[in-house]
Design a protein around this motif. Structure first.
Motif, PDB file in Angstrom:
ATOM      1  N   GLU A  82       0.773  -0.661   0.207  1.00  0.00           N
ATOM      2  CA  GLU A  82       0.319   0.047   0.087  1.00  0.00           C
ATOM      3  C   GLU A  82       1.134   1.098   0.221  1.00  0.00           C
ATOM      4  O   GLU A  82       1.566   0.978   0.873  1.00  0.00           O
ATOM      5  CB  GLU A  82      -1.199   0.118   0.896  1.00  0.00           C
ATOM      6  CG  GLU A  82       0.110  -0.224   2.862  1.00  0.00           C
ATOM      7  CD  GLU A  82       0.462  -1.094   3.119  1.00  0.00           C
ATOM      8  OE1 GLU A  82       0.516  -1.705   2.838  1.00  0.00           O
ATOM      9  OE2 GLU A  82       0.808  -0.774   4.353  1.00  0.00           O
ATOM     10  N   HIS A 111      -8.155  -4.524  -0.585  1.00  0.00           N
ATOM     11  CA  HIS A 111      -7.049  -5.091   0.607  1.00  0.00           C
ATOM     12  C   HIS A 111      -6.414  -4.000   0.370  1.00  0.00           C
ATOM     13  O   HIS A 111      -6.283  -2.594   1.342  1.00  0.00           O
ATOM     14  CB  HIS A 111      -6.487  -5.289   0.471  1.00  0.00           C
ATOM     15  CG  HIS A 111      -5.726  -5.700   2.243  1.00  0.00           C
ATOM     16  ND1 HIS A 111      -5.658  -6.721   3.326  1.00  0.00           N
ATOM     17  CD2 HIS A 111      -4.316  -4.879   2.145  1.00  0.00           C
ATOM     18  CE1 HIS A 111      -5.043  -6.661   4.080  1.00  0.00           C
ATOM     19  NE2 HIS A 111      -4.016  -5.377   3.054  1.00  0.00           N
ATOM     20  N   GLU A 112      -5.401  -3.551  -0.478  1.00  0.00           N
ATOM     21  CA  GLU A 112      -4.269  -2.204  -0.787  1.00  0.00           C
ATOM     22  C   GLU A 112      -5.313  -0.563  -1.356  1.00  0.00           C
ATOM     23  O   GLU A 112      -4.733   0.366  -0.243  1.00  0.00           O
ATOM     24  CB  GLU A 112      -3.329  -2.474  -1.895  1.00  0.00           C
ATOM     25  CG  GLU A 112      -2.918  -3.998  -2.306  1.00  0.00           C
ATOM     26  CD  GLU A 112      -1.854  -3.660  -0.893  1.00  0.00           C
ATOM     27  OE1 GLU A 112      -1.868  -3.037   0.267  1.00  0.00           O
ATOM     28  OE2 GLU A 112      -2.002  -5.036   0.071  1.00  0.00           O
ATOM     29  N   HIS A 115      -6.444   0.665   2.698  1.00  0.00           N
ATOM     30  CA  HIS A 115      -5.186   1.454   2.735  1.00  0.00           C
ATOM     31  C   HIS A 115      -4.960   2.662   2.613  1.00  0.00           C
ATOM     32  O   HIS A 115      -4.140   3.576   4.007  1.00  0.00           O
ATOM     33  CB  HIS A 115      -3.582   0.024   2.715  1.00  0.00           C
ATOM     34  CG  HIS A 115      -3.352  -0.928   3.135  1.00  0.00           C
ATOM     35  ND1 HIS A 115      -3.990  -0.694   4.759  1.00  0.00           N
ATOM     36  CD2 HIS A 115      -3.302  -1.916   3.161  1.00  0.00           C
ATOM     37  CE1 HIS A 115      -3.274  -2.485   5.515  1.00  0.00           C
ATOM     38  NE2 HIS A 115      -3.002  -3.081   4.351  1.00  0.00           N
ATOM     39  N   GLU A 145      -4.357  -4.082   9.410  1.00  0.00           N
ATOM     40  CA  GLU A 145      -4.013  -4.551   8.686  1.00  0.00           C
ATOM     41  C   GLU A 145      -5.516  -5.667   8.663  1.00  0.00           C
ATOM     42  O   GLU A 145      -6.172  -6.051   8.134  1.00  0.00           O
ATOM     43  CB  GLU A 145      -2.963  -5.774   8.647  1.00  0.00           C
ATOM     44  CG  GLU A 145      -1.657  -5.089   8.219  1.00  0.00           C
ATOM     45  CD  GLU A 145      -1.218  -4.480   6.757  1.00  0.00           C
ATOM     46  OE1 GLU A 145      -3.052  -4.874   5.595  1.00  0.00           O
ATOM     47  OE2 GLU A 145      -0.550  -3.973   6.623  1.00  0.00           O
ATOM     48  N   TYR A 216      -3.877 -10.441  10.557  1.00  0.00           N
ATOM     49  CA  TYR A 216      -4.707  -9.778   9.395  1.00  0.00           C
ATOM     50  C   TYR A 216      -5.504 -10.846   9.551  1.00  0.00           C
ATOM     51  O   TYR A 216      -6.367 -10.226   9.624  1.00  0.00           O
ATOM     52  CB  TYR A 216      -3.651 -10.694   8.431  1.00  0.00           C
ATOM     53  CG  TYR A 216      -2.652  -9.740   7.580  1.00  0.00           C
ATOM     54  CD1 TYR A 216      -3.191  -8.701   6.578  1.00  0.00           C
ATOM     55  CD2 TYR A 216      -0.925  -9.613   8.017  1.00  0.00           C
ATOM     56  CE1 TYR A 216      -2.003  -8.390   5.674  1.00  0.00           C
ATOM     57  CE2 TYR A 216      -0.108  -9.013   7.208  1.00  0.00           C
ATOM     58  CZ  TYR A 216      -0.722  -8.292   6.628  1.00  0.00           C
ATOM     59  OH  TYR A 216       0.449  -7.387   6.140  1.00  0.00           O
TER      60      TYR A 216
HETATM   61 ZN   LIG Z   1      -2.099  -4.629   4.027  1.00  0.00          ZN
END
Ligand SMILES: [Zn+2]
Length: 437
Positions: A82, A111-112, A115, A145, A216
């Motif tokens: 990220e 996900h990224e 971020h 995370e 995570y």
């Molecule tokens: Zn991550």
């Protein structure tokens, strides 16, 4: 330079994902071969939906422009990294062209992207430092995370990057992995936030006993638990969507990092839905336990069960990782080359003395083959069946172990009422309840 990475490739296509707000978002794809760039309109639409759904969820954005860098390649190492206004991602060559087979990694861009809000804009105070010489503390990674992992799957489903059944299968796999992780008996989740320092981002040998960066995916289960609890306590008028908007949606357009601590998390959760959130989180972060936090499933009437058929998600994920998965039966995974890549602590294989990095040469006297091992496990269901004989190679030495196991093949699935999950995974803007406003 820190926030402006470069990917370069011979074959390149750029897709515009910009929404009505005119803030530029682009998907920049590099590939090994030109045919790997053959994205369909529907596939690009799903990526546009990711931007739309993230903006609806957070009610803001914290970039002047955002650029996804995506390499479809077997040549580079895998990456998902990220940045505030971009992300570095890699996927398999068939990302577009084998869309139905490669979905096991398609939460990655979601996900990224998340971020940009959770991690880059809002950051745990221990992970912020005024310069690169000051050490950081990862105590807040279960939010940085853990909640990003959670939104990664939710947004992938809401956008259509993954289907709702695919995400539910993925969640069942996460639940099974962490419920069977015996290391939780001695190591609380919060301690795993030290893993990036201890283990240099590579799991220790006995992952299921030593644990790894569990903040995570077990963090994801904690947030699923919290989301369903908010929904239940509020009679489905509130949800973690409201938390996301309140916590990450402030100062629209600002790219200046805003730090937070544990108390602000608790305070914001309480503003969404009054509850003893400090106790809730302390129990799940600082206590050891025999089981993973799975109330996020059971609260709506779903449960994790094991059947002999692997889900499509397990097939996709195993193919992408080049492994055969016998984790919840014999208790091991085997690489395509026949090397044991992981052994589950306490499992039948573990009891027989199998360890990671041994080569599995033969099963019951016949050369190892994943399909043949499946057959042998199924045959051994008969209580009178002989133990399964594994011929293992350890460097230059060969030895045989006998695994006594009659449980058959076992793969996790969700069973029961998943209506609550279906609601949570439905796109925002299409939901009628207040949680989806
Ligand atoms: Zn991550």
């Amino acid at each position: 330079l820190v926030d402006s990475p470069i990917f370069a490739g011979k074959y390149f296509r750029k897709f515009d994902l910009t929404q009505d707000d005119k803030v530029s978002v682009t998907l920049n794809v590099m590939a090994d071969q030109p045919e790997d760039l053959a994205a369909t309109d529907a596939q690009i639409e799903a990526h546009k939906n990711l931007v739309k759904q993230a903006n609806l969820l957070f009610g803001s954005h914290h970039y002047a422009h955002y650029d996804f860098l995506l390499a479809l390649t077997n040549k580079l190492g895998g990456i998902g990294l990220e940045h505030h206004q971009s992300s570095e991602n890699s996927g398999p060559r068939g990302y577009f062209t084998h869309w139905d087979k490669t979905f096991g990694m398609r939460d990655l861009l979601a996900h990224e992207f998340t971020h940009s809000w959770n991690g880059k804009y809002r950051r745990p105070d221990g992970l912020w430092a005024p310069d690169f010489n000051t050490p950081q503390r990862g105590t807040g990674l279960w939010v940085y995370e853990g909640q990003t992992q959670y939104w990664g799957y939710i947004l992938a489903a809401r956008a259509g990057l993954m289907t709702v059944p695919q995400v539910k299968e993925a969640l069942a796999e996460v639940a099974a992995v962490y419920d069977n992780r015996q290391g939780r008996q001695w190591r609380p989740l919060i301690d795993t936030t030290n893993d990036p320092i201890i283990a240099q981002r590579s799991p220790e040998s006995w992952r299921s006993w030593q644990r790894s960066e569990d903040y995570y995916s077990e963090g994801q289960l904690v947030w699923l638990d919290a989301d369903t609890l908010i929904r239940k306590l509020s009679g489905n008028t509130k949800s973690l969507n409201d938390f996301a908007k309140a916590f990450f949606g402030t100062n629209n357009g600002s790219v200046v990092t805003s730090t937070y601590n544990f108390d602000e998390i608790v305070k914001t959760l309480n503003a969404v839905q009054p509850y003893d959130w400090a106790k809730f989180l302390h129990e799940r972060l600082y206590n050891t336990s025999t089981h993973a936090p799975l109330d996020g499933f059971t609260r709506g009437g779903a449960s994790v069960v094991y059947t002999e058929k692997p889900s499509d998600y397990i097939k996709s994920y195993s193919d992408l990782r080049h492994v055969s998965d016998f984790m919840f039966s014999l208790g091991l995974t085997v690489s395509k080359k026949g090397t044991v890549s992981e052994v589950l602590w306490g499992s039948p294989a573990w009891q027989a003395g199998v360890t990671r990095d041994q080569d599995l040469v033969a099963v019951n006297g016949v050369s190892y083959d994943p399909d043949a091992l499946q057959d042998e496990i199924t045959t051994a269901k008969n209580k009178d069946a002989a133990p399964i004989e594994l011929l293992l190679r350890d460097g230059e030495r060969y030895h045989t172990v006998s695994v006594t196991y009659h449980g058959g093949l076992r793969y996790p699935h969700l069973e029961g009422n998943t209506q609550l999950l279906d609601t949570m995974l439905a796109p925002l803007g299409a939901q009628k309840d207040a949680a989806g406003k």
